[in-house]
Design a protein around this motif. Sequence first.
Motif, PDB file in Angstrom:
ATOM      1  N   ALA A   1       0.829  -1.201   0.000  1.00 12.07           N
ATOM      2  CA  ALA A   1       0.000   0.000   0.000  1.00 12.07           C
ATOM      3  C   ALA A   1       0.866   1.256   0.000  1.00 12.07           C
ATOM      4  O   ALA A   1       0.574   2.237  -0.702  1.00 12.07           O
ATOM      5  N   ALA A   2       1.944   1.237   0.786  1.00 10.31           N
ATOM      6  CA  ALA A   2       2.869   2.373   0.815  1.00 10.31           C
ATOM      7  C   ALA A   2       3.518   2.578  -0.549  1.00 10.31           C
ATOM      8  O   ALA A   2       3.704   3.723  -1.000  1.00 10.31           O
ATOM      9  N   GLU A   3       3.847   1.482  -1.211  1.00 10.13           N
ATOM     10  CA  GLU A   3       4.482   1.576  -2.530  1.00 10.13           C
ATOM     11  C   GLU A   3       3.533   2.210  -3.548  1.00 10.13           C
ATOM     12  O   GLU A   3       3.956   2.998  -4.399  1.00 10.13           O
ATOM     13  N   TYR A   4       2.245   1.854  -3.478  1.00  9.17           N
ATOM     14  CA  TYR A   4       1.257   2.490  -4.358  1.00  9.17           C
ATOM     15  C   TYR A   4       1.261   4.004  -4.179  1.00  9.17           C
ATOM     16  O   TYR A   4       1.273   4.771  -5.148  1.00  9.17           O
ATOM     17  N   LEU A   5       1.234   4.442  -2.911  1.00  3.40           N
ATOM     18  CA  LEU A   5       1.158   5.870  -2.618  1.00  3.40           C
ATOM     19  C   LEU A   5       2.438   6.583  -3.027  1.00  3.40           C
ATOM     20  O   LEU A   5       2.388   7.672  -3.622  1.00  3.40           O
ATOM     21  N   VAL A   6       3.589   5.992  -2.721  1.00 12.03           N
ATOM     22  CA  VAL A   6       4.863   6.613  -3.083  1.00 12.03           C
ATOM     23  C   VAL A   6       4.999   6.730  -4.600  1.00 12.03           C
ATOM     24  O   VAL A   6       5.435   7.764  -5.117  1.00 12.03           O
ATOM     25  N   THR A   7       4.619   5.698  -5.319  1.00  9.84           N
ATOM     26  CA  THR A   7       4.687   5.734  -6.781  1.00  9.84           C
ATOM     27  C   THR A   7       3.853   6.884  -7.333  1.00  9.84           C
ATOM     28  O   THR A   7       4.275   7.592  -8.252  1.00  9.84           O
ATOM     29  N   ALA A   8       2.667   7.081  -6.757  1.00  2.00           N
ATOM     30  CA  ALA A   8       1.809   8.178  -7.201  1.00  2.00           C
ATOM     31  C   ALA A   8       2.428   9.535  -6.893  1.00  2.00           C
ATOM     32  O   ALA A   8       2.415  10.449  -7.731  1.00  2.00           O
ATOM     33  N   LEU A   9       2.990   9.691  -5.700  1.00  2.00           N
ATOM     34  CA  LEU A   9       3.627  10.968  -5.336  1.00  2.00           C
ATOM     35  C   LEU A   9       4.833  11.251  -6.211  1.00  2.00           C
ATOM     36  O   LEU A   9       5.037  12.374  -6.682  1.00  2.00           O
ATOM     37  N   TRP A  10       5.656  10.231  -6.427  1.00  4.47           N
ATOM     38  CA  TRP A  10       6.833  10.417  -7.279  1.00  4.47           C
ATOM     39  C   TRP A  10       6.404  10.853  -8.679  1.00  4.47           C
ATOM     40  O   TRP A  10       7.047  11.682  -9.295  1.00  4.47           O
ATOM     41  N   LYS A  11       5.312  10.258  -9.190  1.00  3.47           N
ATOM     42  CA  LYS A  11       4.808  10.611 -10.510  1.00  3.47           C
ATOM     43  C   LYS A  11       4.431  12.084 -10.564  1.00  3.47           C
ATOM     44  O   LYS A  11       4.783  12.798 -11.519  1.00  3.47           O
ATOM     45  N   HIS A  12       3.740  12.568  -9.542  1.00  5.51           N
ATOM     46  CA  HIS A  12       3.351  13.980  -9.516  1.00  5.51           C
ATOM     47  C   HIS A  12       4.566  14.878  -9.331  1.00  5.51           C
ATOM     48  O   HIS A  12       4.634  15.969  -9.919  1.00  5.51           O
ATOM     49  N   PHE A  13       5.536  14.463  -8.524  1.00 10.76           N
ATOM     50  CA  PHE A  13       6.783  15.224  -8.408  1.00 10.76           C
ATOM     51  C   PHE A  13       7.449  15.361  -9.768  1.00 10.76           C
ATOM     52  O   PHE A  13       7.855  16.458 -10.179  1.00 10.76           O
ATOM     53  N   ASP A  14       7.580  14.260 -10.455  1.00  6.53           N
ATOM     54  CA  ASP A  14       8.285  14.258 -11.735  1.00  6.53           C
ATOM     55  C   ASP A  14       7.537  15.062 -12.786  1.00  6.53           C
ATOM     56  O   ASP A  14       8.153  15.751 -13.600  1.00  6.53           O
ATOM     57  N   ASP A  15       6.214  14.983 -12.775  1.00  5.62           N
ATOM     58  CA  ASP A  15       5.433  15.767 -13.733  1.00  5.62           C
ATOM     59  C   ASP A  15       5.543  17.254 -13.450  1.00  5.62           C
ATOM     60  O   ASP A  15       5.548  18.075 -14.372  1.00  5.62           O
ATOM     61  N   LEU A  16       5.640  17.612 -12.157  1.00  2.96           N
ATOM     62  CA  LEU A  16       5.784  19.022 -11.804  1.00  2.96           C
ATOM     63  C   LEU A  16       7.099  19.589 -12.330  1.00  2.96           C
ATOM     64  O   LEU A  16       7.176  20.732 -12.778  1.00  2.96           O
ATOM     65  N   TYR A  17       8.159  18.805 -12.275  1.00  2.00           N
ATOM     66  CA  TYR A  17       9.486  19.292 -12.640  1.00  2.00           C
ATOM     67  C   TYR A  17       9.965  18.747 -13.985  1.00  2.00           C
ATOM     68  O   TYR A  17      11.050  19.103 -14.438  1.00  2.00           O
ATOM     69  N   GLN A  18       9.143  17.860 -14.574  1.00  2.24           N
ATOM     70  CA  GLN A  18       9.493  17.274 -15.866  1.00  2.24           C
ATOM     71  C   GLN A  18      10.908  16.701 -15.848  1.00  2.24           C
ATOM     72  O   GLN A  18      11.736  16.962 -16.728  1.00  2.24           O
ATOM     73  N   MET A  19      11.156  15.956 -14.805  1.00  3.72           N
ATOM     74  CA  MET A  19      12.455  15.305 -14.697  1.00  3.72           C
ATOM     75  C   MET A  19      12.242  13.946 -14.054  1.00  3.72           C
ATOM     76  O   MET A  19      11.228  13.700 -13.420  1.00  3.72           O
ATOM     77  N   ASN A  20      13.195  13.046 -14.191  1.00 10.45           N
ATOM     78  CA  ASN A  20      13.030  11.714 -13.631  1.00 10.45           C
ATOM     79  C   ASN A  20      13.752  11.577 -12.306  1.00 10.45           C
ATOM     80  O   ASN A  20      14.449  12.493 -11.863  1.00 10.45           O
ATOM     81  N   ASP A  21      13.589  10.409 -11.703  1.00 10.27           N
ATOM     82  CA  ASP A  21      14.131  10.170 -10.365  1.00 10.27           C
ATOM     83  C   ASP A  21      15.643  10.275 -10.296  1.00 10.27           C
ATOM     84  O   ASP A  21      16.211  10.536  -9.245  1.00 10.27           O
ATOM     85  N   SER A  22      16.328  10.089 -11.422  1.00 13.57           N
ATOM     86  CA  SER A  22      17.785  10.115 -11.389  1.00 13.57           C
ATOM     87  C   SER A  22      18.327  11.498 -11.066  1.00 13.57           C
ATOM     88  O   SER A  22      19.483  11.665 -10.713  1.00 13.57           O
ATOM     89  N   THR A  23      17.454  12.529 -11.193  1.00 19.26           N
ATOM     90  CA  THR A  23      17.880  13.891 -10.860  1.00 19.26           C
ATOM     91  C   THR A  23      18.125  14.034  -9.369  1.00 19.26           C
ATOM     92  O   THR A  23      18.953  14.821  -8.935  1.00 19.26           O
TER      93      THR A  23
END
Length: 475
Positions: A441-463
């Motif tokens: 359940a935590a992984e579902y939520l984190v994946t969603a938050l990371w997606k919104h973070f990345d869309d906000l900054y248009q960059m991927n996790d490697s940044t």
Amino acid sequence: MRQALRILFIYLIIIGLAYAMLYFIPLKFLPQSLNFSNPDLITNQQDSFEIISLLKQDSLLIEPEDTLVVAPVKEDTVIVANFLSCPSKFLSQLKLFHDKLSNAHKHKEVVRILHFGDSQIEGDRITEHLRERFQERFGGSGPGLNCILDPQRMNPSVWLDNNDNWQLESIYDRNRDKSRNTYGLLGQYALIDTALVGEFKISKSPWAEPHAKNYQRIKLFLAPHSDSVIIKGSIKNTEVINDTLPLSSNLTEINWLFSQVSPSILFQIKSNKEVAVLGVALDSISGVAVDNIALRGQSSPLLHRTNADLFKAMGEQLNIGMIILQYGTNIIPTETSNYGFYRKILAKQFDLLTEYLPDVPVLFVGVADAAKSIDGQTESYKHLVDLRNTQKELALQYDFAYFDLYEAMGGAGSIVKWTEEEPPLALTDYVHFSRKGGEKAAEYLVTALWKHFDDLYQMNDSTFVPLDSLQLWKN
């Protein structure tokens, strides 16, 4: 004849006055405005006391239907990704929150996430995995804010011992002493009585997630106290703390920074008057902290029972970056076609939350799938969609984000599948997650938050370069 005319004239005057009173002074009593109990509202005997208690104790939260002011529907763009719905205001707040997280190391500050919830998150379930993922990405370590007492040994992220002189006061205890009114952020506190010595020991837990095992900064929060307080602390029989605090009518925070990583410390607290310890924060020097605040058996965070001044003061000291609310488990057995009563209870809590901690982004995690036995068959509750919709509509109305856990885990019937997994993701009560299920359940939520973070900054996790918590302690 004259007598008859006089009687008729008086009679007409009386009728005229009565008509005028009815016309100009509307009668407030309207039978159709009465709200009678719905016999179908409570269908589960085990949870009936809980709902009745909510309706009675929180009667101030329940307004008559004819006085309910319905807010107009506002136009807004809600961005949905990975079951996380974000209104525009929340996305603006989320960007600021991300900036705080990204700069926490540079500013040498700890940014906190408060995870409030019911028994679904009890024992750090779900929260421990959220904490680990956030600390992996943004740096920081430690198990965060905790009560100093854990009599049932439910918290795997920190090891707590205490002597028998303490009394645990919980906001949801029906026999609680309402006269003290010293509840802060955690909704519970540890009380030491007059002239007694209260001892508690904090140690690293072998069962904690990798980042949660390591802490270096310890903050202790005391409620207002009417006499001086002596606090001593020892590491392996060597005294390292000996402080005397004067009496105070405000929140008191004591802050210690240790060169040793995760010291095992025995604390002693003594005063000639009673002392209430509101919590202890175990953190690193900088990065992110995620706090588990679980209220068993509750349908809301019960903010109306807290001390507003203490709640706000702790919030100011703890640098809160985001709030996660996760409730609904205790409403599941209440099968009804109208969850208006629950909407009103949540709305009052949302009002208080935005008053106590203004401008902090709030994310509401919705109800999970749950099931019961019907004619020998295990089936999901059919009304869960109505409950989910009530939560979601209200959350978005308040500009909170909403994570649809029900759909993320697979919708109707998913809790049965989770229970049948190997290892099981849910318990056989078909309501609560196992540790493994909490991680998912935590992984579902984190994946969603990371997606919104990345869309906000248009960059991927490697940044984002995860900071090793040990590197923070070398600065």
